[in-house]
Scaffold this active site. Structure first.
Site, PDB file in Angstrom:
ATOM      1  CE  LYS A 191      -1.751   2.529   3.180  1.00  0.00           C
ATOM      2  NZ  LYS A 191      -1.707   3.874   2.515  1.00  0.00           N
ATOM      3  N   GLY A 243       7.074   4.489   8.681  1.00  0.00           N
ATOM      4  CA  GLY A 243       6.185   5.601   8.983  1.00  0.00           C
ATOM      5  C   GLY A 243       6.390   6.093  10.399  1.00  0.00           C
ATOM      6  CB  SER A 244       4.304   8.212  12.540  1.00  0.00           C
ATOM      7  OG  SER A 244       3.120   7.464  12.797  1.00  0.00           O
ATOM      8  CB  THR A 245       7.134   6.464  16.759  1.00  0.00           C
ATOM      9  OG1 THR A 245       8.469   6.569  16.233  1.00  0.00           O
ATOM     10  CG2 THR A 245       7.173   5.664  18.041  1.00  0.00           C
ATOM     11  N   GLY A 248       3.436   2.844  14.249  1.00  0.00           N
ATOM     12  CA  GLY A 248       4.196   1.632  14.546  1.00  0.00           C
ATOM     13  C   GLY A 248       3.709   0.940  15.805  1.00  0.00           C
ATOM     14  CB  CYS A 299      12.507   8.730   9.053  1.00  0.00           C
ATOM     15  SG  CYS A 299      13.415   7.636   7.954  1.00  0.00           S
ATOM     16  CD  GLU A 396      10.251  11.988  12.501  1.00  0.00           C
ATOM     17  OE1 GLU A 396      11.036  11.569  11.643  1.00  0.00           O
ATOM     18  OE2 GLU A 396       9.338  11.301  12.996  1.00  0.00           O
TER      19      GLU A 396
END
Length: 792
Positions: A191, A243-245, A248, A299, A396
């Site tokens: 995706k 991707g983002s924490t 995650g 990142c 971030e």
């Protein structure tokens, strides 16, 4: 601007890259693009999600959002294609990967322009970095596919891989994910980000041209809901996410107990350390590459500039001057340095963080360059003199904004660099090789660049530590994440032995003839009573009382973790670890009869007990021998660099041991961890806890430093929860019931510690194929990739 004007100003003239071919490609498809499932495009008629050119606001195309039906169809196609693809000879898979690489090379300009239109990044970056690196990944993994039988004997692919990629490097992230999966023999449902799907669609069309079998690669579109459907699908054997924490964590919770393999490459707040003896001009260019590359939407951007006090003012003066020369504008202009932020929403987030920092009292210094009237543009800038606790120093930003802080000593630089929950990357600048390598060793990050920044290669492992995720992409380590050892047998489900943990209040805790056999915990190299002061009765398989073991709680685990943290010196000397382990084997041999007697009392026959102790001695010898042989690698990457992969311990690891083969299983879990240099807080089998008593006496006489192994008894699942939630615990190995295994995986999402469980199934602990070996050592370590300048 005329040639005369350019000659007078010496400014760059316009150098636009034509977008004619890319726009014609979009027009030919009616600006509506569908999913790619089982070798065919579908769903374009339902395309409703707008795909915008971030530099102009123009709507380039529309895509549909995959729902349950589309995800089901894509996974079904991938599952149907898996047997044929996985059973192809490695050479045949290599030919397909090579064809993909060649196909991309032939369309390099087209993909570069399409990526720039879609993402907003400068064409000079897509043409020199993104697309060439994507091509490199397919070439590199074609080589792995051809050599996989000899390089990974006894391994097999996982199955269907669900892959979710971000919008900042759409084409490159696609290559990072698809190339190793296909090389290993897996099939894929990918995706792309809904903001940047265009190159993924063009890539899918190319797959048809090269004749990739249908269903091997499937591409579905949509937002977070689509990604969640893919991640949760029971037919997916592996999830790979960048991707983002925050997302995650949700994926870690969503996959808990599913048995899915997991690779997470998450956020970062990387330190960029400039020492007093650094080449300041080179370091300033490093900031350009490390912070303002790709509009800062990286990142691993080195957005925390840590400057040694003596050179801070000079460095910032040069940085200001260089910042003013950065050209922000039309991404298709080849003289543009920085393009557009990917979306209005992302630009608004950057501006919100800037405003918040200004409210906290920090002043933004920003380039005075003119910005285009249309599109989403942010000028490069930095906050000077920020405190480590400032929001912009911790969060971030994912934009072209840095923060600066000064330091005096190397120790202070390390403390500042590690003052973050993230651990993705770091950049170190020093002409003193001793200072540079010391910083590289002590900073907790998955990748460290020395006198460089943002170097990537398919032959170099990339990935993070701490809350930047786990797993590696690229090189041998990245390919290994798409394989598993072929299972020698079907493993039965575990049924944990029931234990009554009610605190003992009477006097019947020992068999007749045994005087007050009350065990203690073993913490920091000493016998310690449980914090609550309570003990439970350990019974034989026949129900006879054998003695008392501590009922431990949260405070006991905290004490054990604290003792383990103090023993970090254990990781520094591999030869010393080997010596201790050999000595441990010697002392186990000397106490063989005592250990065998304890096993008999716990329910083993005499022959079983002797065999278990003998197998334990052999296993200790194996890990003693491997303690100084678990080598890293030097990777063939870019010229003039030595790219090292160094094995490092995870840190403090919690161990929850099973009931079966209680002595051998406990030590088989502990040994690979301490051989690599970890420190352990272990919970032995609650039903067989008294085995710990002779074991701790052996530890005491084997020169094992206090705190390296800590043993805490009590309710396995209760103590597992405490270990899973403890932020100072870096990993968790759980062997118990299936429910407990799923629970610890979900609980560990808090700090994204690495968790390895038995999935509720029993191992044959006497079988070396199952219960020892390279897999165990690899699980006990994490890879740090260090890029060192080398050669002329």
């Amino acid at each position: 601007m005329s040639i005369k004007d350019i000659m007078e100003s010496m400014d760059y003239g316009p150098a636009p890259e034509a977008a004619t071919d890319a726009k014609a490609w979009l027009a030919a498809r009616g600006h509506a693009l569908g999913h790619y499932i089982d070798g065919a495009f579908t769903g374009a008629e339902a395309a409703a999600i707008e795909v915008e050119n971030p530099a102009t606001g123009e709507i380039l195309a529309r895509i549909p959002a995959a729902g349950e039906a589309e995800i089901e169809a894509a996974v079904a196609a991938a599952r149907a294609a898996f047997p044929g693809w996985s059973q192809l000879p490695g050479f045949e898979r290599a030919r397909h990967l090579y064809a993909i690489a060649r196909g991309l090379q032939k369309r390099e300009r087209f993909f570069s322009v399409l990526e720039t239109l879609d993402n907003g990044k400068a064409i000079r970056e897509t043409r020199t970095a993104d697309v060439p690196l994507a091509i490199r990944h397919f070439y590199h993994h074609a080589g792995w596919a051809a050599a996989i039988d000899s390089e990974f004997p006894g391994h097999e692919p996982l199955g269907v891989c669900g892959q979710v990629i971000p919008w900042n490097f759409p084409m490159l992230m696609l290559a990072w994910k698809i190339a190793p999966a296909l090389a290993a023999g897996n099939t894929v449902v990918l995706k792309p980000a809904d903001l940047t799907p265009l190159t993924a669609v063009a890539f899918a069309e190319m797959l048809d041209e090269i004749g990739l079998p249908k269903g091997v690669v499937n591409i579905v579109h949509g937002g977070a809901e689509t990604g969640a459907l893919l991640v949760r699908h029971p037919g997916v054997a592996k999830v790979a996410f960048t991707g983002s924490t925050a997302v995650g964590r949700e994926i870690r919770r969503a996959t808990a107990g599913s048995g899915k393999s997991l690779t997470l490459e998450l956020g970062g707040k990387s330190p960029f350390v400039v020492c007093a003896d650094a080449d300041l001009d080179a370091a300033v260019e490093g900031v350009v590459e490390g912070v303002w590359f790709n509009q800062g939407e990286v990142c691993c951007a080195g957005s925390r500039l840590l400057l040694q006090e003596g050179i801070a003012d000079r460095f910032l003066a040069r940085l200001r001057a260089r910042m003013e020369k950065i050209r922000v504008g039309d991404p298709l202009d080849k003289s543009t340095d920085m393009g557009a932020i990917v979306s209005a929403r992302q630009k608004a987030r950057i501006e919100e963080l800037i405003e918040g920092a200004e409210r906290e009292g920090y002043r933004l210094e920003q380039a005075a360059c003119p910005l285009p009237a249309a599109g989403h543009f942010v000028a490069p800038g930095f906050f000077a003199g920020t405190e480590p606790a400032a929001t912009v120093a911790q969060v971030e930003i994912f934009g072209p904004i840095a923060v600066t802080t000064t330091f005096r000593t190397v120790d202070e630089a390390v403390a500042l660099a590690n003052n973050t929950p993230y651990g993705l990357a770091a950049s170190v600048w020093s002409e003193n090789i001793n200072a540079a390598t010391e910083l590289a060793a002590r900073i907790r990050a998955g990748v460290v660049w020395i006198n460089a920044s943002n170097l990537f290669d398919a032959g170099a492992p990339f990935g993070g530590m701490k809350e930047s995720g786990f797993g590696r992409e690229g090189a041998r380590e990245g390919l290994a994440a798409y394989l598993r050892p072929a299972a020698p047998r079907e493993r039965p489900l575990v049924t944990p032995v029931p234990v009554d943990f009610a605190a003992f209040t009477g006097t019947g805790g020992s068999l007749p003839g045994l005087i007050d056999r009350t065990m203690k915990n073993y913490i920091g190299g000493a016998q310690v009573r449980p914090d609550g002061g309570a003990s439970y009765v350990v019974r034989s398989p026949k129900g006879e009382p054998l003695g008392l073991a501590p009922v431990s709680g949260r405070k006991d685990i905290r004490n054990a973790v604290e003792a383990a943290l103090k023993a970090k010196g254990w990781a520094t000397n591999a030869h010393g670890r080997a010596q201790v382990l050999f000595f441990l084997a010697e002392n186990i041999t000397a106490r063989e009869s005592d250990l065998a007697a304890a096993l008999v009392q716990a329910g083993a026959t005499t022959s079983e007990a002797k065999a278990e102790v003998r197998r334990l001695v052999e296993r200790v010898f194996y890990y003693a021998g491997m303690a100084d042989k678990d080598d890293g690698r030097i990777h063939a990457t870019k010229p003039r660099h030595l790219t090292l992969s160094v094995k490092e311990p995870l840190g403090v690891v919690g161990v929850l041991a099973p009931d079966e083969a209680p002595l051998l299983s406990l030590m088989s879990l502990i040994l690979p961890l301490i051989a690599v240099g970890n420190r352990v807080v272990a919970v032995p089998s609650p039903a067989r806890a008294l085995l710990v008593q002779p074991l701790t006496q052996i530890f005491d006489t084997s020169d094992l430093p206090g705190g390296v192994v800590n043993l805490v008894t009590g309710d396995r699942d209760l103590l597992a929860r405490t270990l899973a939630e403890h932020d100072a615990v870096d990993g968790l190995w759980y062997h118990g019931g299936a429910t407990g295994a799923a629970r610890v995986e979900a609980l560990a999402a808090g700090n994204l510690k690495q968790v390895w469980t038995n999935e509720g199934r029993a191992l044959d602990w006497a079988d070396d194929r199952e219960a020892r070996g390279r897999l165990w050592l690899d699980r006990a370590a994490q890879v740090k990739t260090i890029w060192v300048p080398y050669g002329a």
